[in-house]
Design a protein around this motif. Structure first.
Motif, PDB file in Angstrom:
ATOM      1  N   ALA A 279       0.841  -1.201   0.000  1.00  0.00           N
ATOM      2  CA  ALA A 279       0.000   0.000   0.000  1.00  0.00           C
ATOM      3  C   ALA A 279       0.870   1.243   0.000  1.00  0.00           C
ATOM      4  N   GLN A 280       0.295   2.350  -0.446  1.00  0.00           N
ATOM      5  CA  GLN A 280       1.058   3.590  -0.574  1.00  0.00           C
ATOM      6  C   GLN A 280       1.733   3.943   0.746  1.00  0.00           C
ATOM      7  N   GLY A 281       3.015   4.227   0.673  1.00  0.00           N
ATOM      8  CA  GLY A 281       3.784   4.570   1.864  1.00  0.00           C
ATOM      9  C   GLY A 281       4.474   3.394   2.514  1.00  0.00           C
ATOM     10  N   GLY A 282       4.032   2.167   2.176  1.00  0.00           N
ATOM     11  CA  GLY A 282       4.680   0.978   2.724  1.00  0.00           C
ATOM     12  C   GLY A 282       4.319   0.738   4.175  1.00  0.00           C
ATOM     13  N   ARG A 283       4.126  -0.507   4.534  1.00  0.00           N
ATOM     14  CA  ARG A 283       3.818  -0.859   5.913  1.00  0.00           C
ATOM     15  C   ARG A 283       4.586  -2.124   6.266  1.00  0.00           C
ATOM     16  N   ARG A 284       5.485  -2.024   7.252  1.00  0.00           N
ATOM     17  CA  ARG A 284       6.216  -3.201   7.742  1.00  0.00           C
ATOM     18  C   ARG A 284       6.826  -3.986   6.585  1.00  0.00           C
ATOM     19  N   THR A 285       7.567  -3.281   5.763  1.00  0.00           N
ATOM     20  CA  THR A 285       8.209  -3.929   4.633  1.00  0.00           C
ATOM     21  C   THR A 285       9.496  -3.196   4.291  1.00  0.00           C
ATOM     22  N   PHE A 286      10.420  -3.887   3.641  1.00  0.00           N
ATOM     23  CA  PHE A 286      11.603  -3.241   3.101  1.00  0.00           C
ATOM     24  C   PHE A 286      11.316  -2.794   1.674  1.00  0.00           C
ATOM     25  N   GLY A 287      12.008  -1.753   1.263  1.00  0.00           N
ATOM     26  CA  GLY A 287      11.858  -1.240  -0.084  1.00  0.00           C
ATOM     27  C   GLY A 287      12.609   0.065  -0.217  1.00  0.00           C
ATOM     28  N   ILE A 288      12.337   0.761  -1.298  1.00  0.00           N
ATOM     29  CA  ILE A 288      13.007   2.024  -1.568  1.00  0.00           C
ATOM     30  C   ILE A 288      12.346   3.132  -0.756  1.00  0.00           C
ATOM     31  N   VAL A 289      13.151   3.848   0.021  1.00  0.00           N
ATOM     32  CA  VAL A 289      12.658   4.923   0.886  1.00  0.00           C
ATOM     33  C   VAL A 289      12.861   6.263   0.187  1.00  0.00           C
ATOM     34  N   LEU A 290      11.812   7.058   0.157  1.00  0.00           N
ATOM     35  CA  LEU A 290      11.897   8.388  -0.450  1.00  0.00           C
ATOM     36  C   LEU A 290      12.532   9.339   0.567  1.00  0.00           C
ATOM     37  N   ASP A 291      13.859   9.239   0.673  1.00  0.00           N
ATOM     38  CA  ASP A 291      14.580   9.937   1.741  1.00  0.00           C
ATOM     39  C   ASP A 291      15.040  11.334   1.351  1.00  0.00           C
ATOM     40  N   GLY A 292      15.005  11.676   0.062  1.00  0.00           N
ATOM     41  CA  GLY A 292      15.436  12.998  -0.372  1.00  0.00           C
ATOM     42  C   GLY A 292      16.924  13.152  -0.551  1.00  0.00           C
ATOM     43  N   ALA A 293      17.692  12.139  -0.195  1.00  0.00           N
ATOM     44  CA  ALA A 293      19.155  12.211  -0.318  1.00  0.00           C
ATOM     45  C   ALA A 293      19.644  11.195  -1.354  1.00  0.00           C
ATOM     46  N   SER A 294      19.546   9.905  -1.041  1.00  0.00           N
ATOM     47  CA  SER A 294      19.921   8.899  -2.038  1.00  0.00           C
ATOM     48  C   SER A 294      18.899   8.847  -3.164  1.00  0.00           C
ATOM     49  N   LEU A 295      17.634   9.069  -2.832  1.00  0.00           N
ATOM     50  CA  LEU A 295      16.552   9.184  -3.803  1.00  0.00           C
ATOM     51  C   LEU A 295      16.012  10.607  -3.707  1.00  0.00           C
ATOM     52  N   GLN A 296      16.388  11.432  -4.681  1.00  0.00           N
ATOM     53  CA  GLN A 296      16.111  12.856  -4.545  1.00  0.00           C
ATOM     54  C   GLN A 296      14.636  13.214  -4.740  1.00  0.00           C
ATOM     55  N   ARG A 297      13.913  12.404  -5.514  1.00  0.00           N
ATOM     56  CA  ARG A 297      12.513  12.713  -5.812  1.00  0.00           C
ATOM     57  C   ARG A 297      11.784  11.428  -6.153  1.00  0.00           C
ATOM     58  N   HIS A 298      10.476  11.475  -6.165  1.00  0.00           N
ATOM     59  CA  HIS A 298       9.699  10.321  -6.590  1.00  0.00           C
ATOM     60  C   HIS A 298      10.076   9.984  -8.039  1.00  0.00           C
ATOM     61  N   PRO A 299      10.240   8.703  -8.358  1.00  0.00           N
ATOM     62  CA  PRO A 299      10.620   8.345  -9.733  1.00  0.00           C
ATOM     63  C   PRO A 299       9.671   8.884 -10.794  1.00  0.00           C
ATOM     64  N   LEU A 300       8.377   8.962 -10.491  1.00  0.00           N
ATOM     65  CA  LEU A 300       7.447   9.525 -11.472  1.00  0.00           C
ATOM     66  C   LEU A 300       7.737  11.003 -11.718  1.00  0.00           C
ATOM     67  N   GLU A 301       8.174  11.709 -10.687  1.00  0.00           N
ATOM     68  CA  GLU A 301       8.567  13.106 -10.873  1.00  0.00           C
ATOM     69  C   GLU A 301       9.806  13.188 -11.760  1.00  0.00           C
ATOM     70  N   GLY A 302      10.725  12.244 -11.569  1.00  0.00           N
ATOM     71  CA  GLY A 302      11.903  12.215 -12.426  1.00  0.00           C
ATOM     72  C   GLY A 302      11.539  11.972 -13.879  1.00  0.00           C
TER      73      GLY A 302
END
Length: 479
Positions: A279-302
């Motif tokens: 679900a949007q935002g993720g719940r109790r799971t590993f994945g790509i975090v929209l942290d603003g540093a390693s991932l500067q923006r949402h991929p759709l924005e890119g």
């Protein structure tokens, strides 16, 4: 490798000694970053330069993970050893010459918790030889070591976000700098991924400075979605630290954790419910975090920004994606209509009732569980893939959509066209000894030939062989 002789490939400061036979040449276990151990355990991949004569004749470690029993019908490989010193890659090429062949870099799947770049069902050497391409399969960190979000409690200087994604970028940088020595063209790289590997590739659309590392992407069941909010990822990290008894900020205790304790703890804090995980935002799971540093923006924005408008894109999914989780018993039966609506509300809180009514009209008389399966298959995989392609098209890019519909004959077809079933066909590894579900289906070999030819054609020319996804919203169906 039976009947093999040694073969060398020289690049920069190193000579890599691999093996070759009639199937081509393979260079195995090449280190592309420093071992991520001890003080480097939760850091970004550190640069590493190979020097002198490098033994590339054997596989090294796959990333640490918990290995579970697999059903008899699951894809089969030789298996692999795991260990923290896992930042290595394998190269398969028809010849280590100046052929400048298209390069395909494959990112494995495994729910961000498992997977390997070797010892799986893939016929790497055969695929590279038949397609006249260079295939690269990197190992990358997974699980807590690759994706536990510790930056808020240990500081970004110690614990980087999205380490597994950063590993993939480091592997692509190695390809850029070295692959010409192995018969590949560094200016013609296609990244291919399945599931979590595909989600990781799609995340690169939100990363600065990586567009020149590859030219095309083929995404299997992992579009530009499933981004985890930092606060959600931090809460999961707090649960993990409670499990292992490490106080926030205690770097020494974190470094001293036994690997078995890390794997055991992550198994206790992660959800298994497909809807909860995705679900949007993720719940109790590993994945790509929209942290603003390693991932500067949402991929759709890119994608919308146009930085990748000249990159070719294929996005595919299987028709019955979620069936795998139900068939394996990981998903519970849905008891009643309120429970089904609650599941749908995770993704569509504003119109869950309308979504269900539409499903009931489309497929009347199904069970609540069947409706949930159909909804999750579309909400997690199909619909985000189409949004990814539409966003790419709106920015001037060219993309292609496909839906995989092949159903194995196993037990009357109860598995459907499930998650991951397209990968053996796309990578031409669907022989019955590798992919038992293809046994007894003479059409499977032809389908593998056709789908792998589409990938090879896409890697070479940018055209997989069917109409692009744009104003006509064309979707290619396989078969």
């Amino acid at each position: 490798m039976t009947g093999s002789t040694v073969v060398d490939a020289s690049s920069r400061e190193a000579t890599y000694r691999g093996l070759k036979n009639d199937a081509g040449a393979r260079f195995l276990g090449i280190r592309y970053a420093e071992p991520p151990i001890r003080h480097l355990r939760f850091k970004p991949p550190a640069p590493y330069e190979n020097h002198g004569l490098v033994d590339a004749s054997r596989h090294r470690f796959a990333p640490p993970q918990t290995l579970h029993p697999r059903p008899d019908w699951a894809p089969r490989g030789a298996g692999f050893e795991t260990g923290e010193d896992c930042l290595n890659l394998n190269v398969y090429t028809p010849a280590a010459d100046d052929g400048r062949r298209p390069v395909i870099v494959h990112a494995f799947g495994g729910g961000f918790q498992g997977g390997s770049a070797h010892g799986t069902f893939h016929d790497e050497a055969g695929f590279a030889r038949r397609g006249n391409v260079v295939l690269v399969r990197p190992n990358m960190r997974v699980g807590a070591l690759g994706f536990l979000h510790l930056g808020e409690v240990f500081g970004p200087d110690y614990a980087a976000a999205n380490r597994g994604m950063l590993d993939l970028i480091a592997a692509l940088e190695w390809v850029r700098d070295n692959i010409a020595a192995f018969g590949g063209d560094p200016d013609n790289v296609t990244v291919v991924g399945m599931s979590s590997g595909s989600f990781t590739i799609a995340a690169l659309f939100g990363v600065d400075g990586v567009a020149d590392l590859y030219r095309r992407a083929w995404l299997m069941s992992g579009p530009a979605s499933r981004l985890i909010a930092p606060e959600t990822a931090t809460a999961l990290a707090a649960d993990f630290l409670d499990q292992v008894g490490v106080q926030p900020g205690n770097v020494e205790a974190l470094q001293a954790l036994a690997l078995d304790d890390i794997l055991a703890a992550q198994g206790k804090v992660l959800a298994t419910h497909l809807g909860e995980r995705n679900a949007q935002g993720g719940r109790r799971t590993f994945g790509i975090v929209l942290d603003g540093a390693s991932l500067q923006r949402h991929p759709l924005e890119g994608l919308a920004g146009g930085q990748f408008r000249y990159h070719g894109l294929v996005a595919g999914w299987s028709r019955d994606e979620a069936r795998m989780w139900y068939a394996s018993g990981m998903m519970p039966e849905v008891a009643d209509r309120p429970a089904l609506l609650a599941s749908i509300e995770r993704f569509r809180p504003e119109d869950a009732e309308r979504q269900l009514v539409s499903l009931e009209a489309e497929e009347p008389g199904l069970s609540y569980t069947a409706y949930e399966e159909i909804f999750l298959s579309r909400a997690i995989y199909r619909d985000p893939a189409l949004r990814t392609l539409a966003t790419h098209a709106e920015s001037g890019g060219i993309g292609f959509a496909y839906e995989f519909r092949w159903v194995p004959k196993f037990e009357g077809g109860r598995l459907g066209a499930a998650h991951g079933f397209d990968e053996p066909f796309v990578l031409d590894s669907a022989s019955p000894e590798r992919f038992p579900l293809a046994d007894g289906d003479p059409a499977a070999a032809c389908l593998a030939t056709d789908m792998s030819a589409a990938l090879i054609r896409f890697a070479a020319t940018g055209e997989p062989g069917w109409q692009s996804y744009g104003a006509g919203a064309f979707i290619r169906h396989w078969p």
